[in-house]
Design an enzyme around this catalytic site. Sequence first.
Site, PDB file in Angstrom:
ATOM      1  N   GLU A 154     -18.883  50.327  -7.074  1.00 32.00           N
ATOM      2  CA  GLU A 154     -20.198  49.712  -7.328  1.00 32.00           C
ATOM      3  C   GLU A 154     -20.799  49.422  -5.972  1.00 32.00           C
ATOM      4  OE1 GLU A 154     -23.018  47.453  -7.169  1.00 32.00           O
ATOM      5  OE2 GLU A 154     -21.666  45.827  -7.741  1.00 32.00           O
ATOM      6  N   CYS A 160     -27.122  43.434  -5.059  1.00 29.75           N
ATOM      7  CA  CYS A 160     -27.246  44.897  -5.064  1.00 29.75           C
ATOM      8  C   CYS A 160     -28.320  45.386  -6.021  1.00 29.75           C
ATOM      9  CB  CYS A 160     -25.907  45.532  -5.399  1.00 29.75           C
ATOM     10  SG  CYS A 160     -25.220  45.001  -6.989  1.00 29.75           S
TER      11      CYS A 160
END
Length: 485
Positions: free
Chosen positions: A253, A287
Amino acid sequence: MSIFDDLAHQYIDGEWLAGTGSWDIIDVNPYNGEKLAAITVATVEQVDQAYRGAERAQREWAATSPYARRAVLERALRITEEREKEIIEAMIDELGGTRPKAEYEVHLAKEFIRESIQLAIRPEGRILASPVDGKENRVQRLPVGVVTVISPFNFPFLVTMKSVAPALALGNAVVIKPNQNAPVVGGGVIAKVFEDAGLPAGLLNVLVTDIAEIGDALLTHPVPKVISFAGSDRVGRHVGSVAARHFKRTVLELSGNSALVVLDDADLDYAVDAAVFSRFVYQGQVCMAANRILVDASVAEEFTEKFTTRVRGLKTGDPHDADTHIGPLINSFQADALTALVDQAVESGAKALVRGSTRGNLVEPTVLAGLPEDSPLLGQEIFGPVALLVVFDGEDEAVRLTNATPYGLSGAVHTRDVERGVRFAQRIETGMIHVNDSTIGDEPLAAFGGEKASGLGRLNGDATIEAFTTQKWISVQHGRTTFPF
């Protein structure tokens, strides 16, 4: 004794230990610079000790009834609920996030533990048809063995827990390497929760260390079978390549450069609310944050006025204060780098509609507009409170601009026509996108992950079972096979 005194240690094979390295990682409160803890780094020998302990304990754990494993997860949830206030305070101190951010993180982590409780008994075997007479094909799901979890600083409790809890529930052992900026919330706190929940020794280990001490030992060691990594795409590329050379699976990720798109029929007041949250929650150190806010030309003037007014009203300061919206960046390196990035953009022709100042690690919000389409800033992840406003003319141009990035993690589109929003979302090269909402979202059952340079693999729900189990085919011949010789 504070939580930092108690849990700022290595946790290896069921024991709280000092690292045996020659230097310390200093855990610092990013708001006031207070030293929270000093943790001597773990060495390569301690990495091996953790992995060997995990390997030994996992064999028995995998043979344990899923209902017994589920009971441990149930106790872990109760303990997390009992200690929620203490965990939240530690988060604010260690990460510099505001109280609402910390509360959200713990709330969502509890939801992932709840899902993991059910996950323990969810994997099912299958019997498949065979073209061979008398043959029965059984396909079983089995734990992979030992999982390595390398977590980030921004949501360390949540992101670590969403790999740790399901991996344990499915019969695996885990070794955590928390980020150096969050060694307690992302490591020690989680280890203590499971220790007190009765998890057998060896099944969960925490190694506070650095590549400067251990190199790639976490990745190249023969014991771990899956590496779950969350962090930058730069480090993720290295993790993925090293793991692949050693035939290890990865869930990566990585970085994002999400866009929140405002179409010409959007509810502008609501879109402003979503955009402010999507860009500035936890100082933009997320993010999934909306790096870019794309607005149709027909509503750009009105949206910009409303958006900049809201941004100017955000208060930057002590994250413990109830009226603070934006706390400190995680360290001075990030604060200085972000300030230099803004200065360079303005010097290159960007217009600062809002220009915040920098005081230590406190960076006030900035809004930039007028960037040329080829500006490097538009294509990269900005981990801080800087919003980029981009005006487009029509949906096709919005799609092109949204996709003009090497990343593809999240996104959002705002429109009064839901199905129009869905059609738009289907054209965007991203792993996740939300219609009439924030770019930031994570739910236990919905597959989480990115496209392009934003990562590989998925977590949550069925994707988690795929990530942390393997399949074995066992065939049984009830009759007799006729062999050609």
